[in-house]
Write an enzyme that holds these catalytic residues in place. Structure first.
Site, PDB file in Angstrom:
ATOM      1  N   ARG A 213       0.850  -1.186   0.000  1.00 17.09           N
ATOM      2  CA  ARG A 213       0.000   0.000   0.000  1.00 17.09           C
ATOM      3  C   ARG A 213       0.886   1.237   0.000  1.00 17.09           C
ATOM      4  O   ARG A 213       1.924   1.262   0.667  1.00 17.09           O
ATOM      5  CB  ARG A 213      -0.928   0.018   1.226  1.00 17.09           C
ATOM      6  CG  ARG A 213      -2.126  -0.922   1.128  1.00 17.09           C
ATOM      7  CD  ARG A 213      -3.105  -0.390   0.083  1.00 17.09           C
ATOM      8  NE  ARG A 213      -4.310  -1.191  -0.014  1.00 17.09           N
ATOM      9  CZ  ARG A 213      -4.493  -2.152  -0.909  1.00 17.09           C
ATOM     10  NH1 ARG A 213      -3.516  -2.468  -1.746  1.00 17.09           N
ATOM     11  NH2 ARG A 213      -5.650  -2.799  -0.975  1.00 17.09           N
ATOM     12  N   GLU A 242      -3.182   8.298  -5.707  1.00 15.46           N
ATOM     13  CA  GLU A 242      -3.256   7.659  -7.020  1.00 15.46           C
ATOM     14  C   GLU A 242      -4.383   8.274  -7.838  1.00 15.46           C
ATOM     15  O   GLU A 242      -5.476   8.490  -7.314  1.00 15.46           O
ATOM     16  CB  GLU A 242      -3.475   6.144  -6.860  1.00 15.46           C
ATOM     17  CG  GLU A 242      -2.308   5.439  -6.188  1.00 15.46           C
ATOM     18  CD  GLU A 242      -2.467   3.926  -6.127  1.00 15.46           C
ATOM     19  OE1 GLU A 242      -3.500   3.401  -6.637  1.00 15.46           O
ATOM     20  OE2 GLU A 242      -1.578   3.258  -5.594  1.00 15.46           O
ATOM     21  N   HIS A 261      -0.141   0.821 -10.250  1.00 21.43           N
ATOM     22  CA  HIS A 261      -0.928  -0.117  -9.436  1.00 21.43           C
ATOM     23  C   HIS A 261      -1.402  -1.301 -10.293  1.00 21.43           C
ATOM     24  O   HIS A 261      -2.597  -1.604 -10.358  1.00 21.43           O
ATOM     25  CB  HIS A 261      -2.130   0.599  -8.810  1.00 21.43           C
ATOM     26  CG  HIS A 261      -2.606  -0.078  -7.559  1.00 21.43           C
ATOM     27  ND1 HIS A 261      -3.079   0.632  -6.464  1.00 21.43           N
ATOM     28  CD2 HIS A 261      -2.677  -1.376  -7.201  1.00 21.43           C
ATOM     29  CE1 HIS A 261      -3.430  -0.207  -5.506  1.00 21.43           C
ATOM     30  NE2 HIS A 261      -3.200  -1.432  -5.931  1.00 21.43           N
TER      31      HIS A 261
END
Length: 305
Positions: A213, A242, A261
């Site tokens: 994370r 993000e 990601h």
């Protein structure tokens, strides 16, 4: 979802309709695992008994009201283990074999012979000993690395890691690692665990890989560590914001690999997530034990190892 639609009333909704869709619902499948809409719509959950999220991380839905409720929380662990492990091995090889520089030289049509590193014999410290961490450990060991783990409790006989160090002793073991891989779940204990103190404990030649994370890392401290040569590089697949803002210095640092990601997203992953939910739905309807039940106080599925 066709098999479920044959035996249950299924409501599909976007974020703005979630509260209304929750009224009278027994189960909720959060397919958009990046959505933060569930807490704001929770007032509509008047009979909810089970919530499933299409990810291994559960932090987007682990808010106080859910923790305090009797609603069972399950996740999709197991889907992304091998894919993320392959990504980690790939970026370690990319660093060691200087692939980014080769690509740049190719674009310039320059023939520049160099020597590169070997990863065999290097040491990797995997922070997080769940299924993804174990898949990473297995693949890195197969590639010849010496691997250790960091978890909640120390043990010397772990079947996958061999040695697991306690998380409160992290900085003692960071100087031993050539590669530090973050795959820990996001909890109050792990948030911001990689700060200036942690980076100062790492080898100047070490590289950081974050596939866990973004909030595990204090970004400003990481940028400073990279800028000053406190650590040699970083491969980052997750970020505290993000998409990564266009003005982030991480984009243009030569010793940083940025990916959006996507470390676990293999071809077919969306179908695999639905299959996990469908299997659990059949278990739920028949009264059988659910897979991947999250301990809502810990914030992850407890491991038997």
């Amino acid at each position: 979802m066709q098999g479920i639609e044959a035996t249950a009333v299924v409501r599909y909704t976007r974020e703005d309709g979630l509260a209304e869709a929750l009224r009278g619902a027994d189960a909720l499948f959060v397919y958009d695992f990046l959505s933060t809409a569930v807490p704001g719509a929770w007032h509509g959950a008047d009979r909810l008994r089970w919530l499933h999220i299409a990810s291994a991380g559960v932090d987007p839905v682990l808010f106080p009201e859910l923790r305090a409720s009797e609603v069972v929380l399950t996740n999709s662990r197991g889907v992304f283990d091998q894919s993320i492990a392959e990504y980690v091995l790939g970026v370690l090889l990319a660093f060691a074999k200087d692939f980014a520089r080769s690509s740049q030289l190719q674009s310039e049509k320059r023939w520049l012979h160099r020597e590169t590193e070997r990863i065999s014999g290097k040491r990797a410290l995997v922070v997080g000993t769940g299924p993804i961490g174990r898949a990473i450990a297995a693949l890195l060991r197969a590639a010849g690395l010496d691997v250790a783990g960091v978890g909640r409790r120390a043990r010397a006989d772990d079947p996958d890691f061999g040695t697991v160090h306690a998380s409160d002793e992290l900085t003692r073991h960071l100087p031993d690692a050539d590669f530090v891989v973050l795959v820990a779940p996001l909890t109050e204990q792990t948030r911001g665990m990689f700060d200036a103190r942690a980076f100062n404990a790492m080898r100047p030649s070490a590289r950081l890989v974050n596939v866990g994370r973004g909030e595990l890392v204090i970004t400003s401290d990481l940028v400073e560590a990279l800028r000053t040569g406190r650590i040699a590089g970083a491969a980052l697949d997750v970020f505290d914001t993000e998409p990564l803002p266009t003005d982030s210095p991480l984009w243009t640092m030569e010793n940083v690999l940025v990916s959006p990601h996507m470390s676990g997203d293999f071809a077919g992953w969306r179908n695999a997530l639905v299959e996990v939910f469908t299997d659990n739905f059949q278990r739920w309807r028949s009264g059988r034990e659910l897979r991947n039940v999250v301990d809502k106080q810990l914030g992850y599925v407890p491991s038997s190892r």
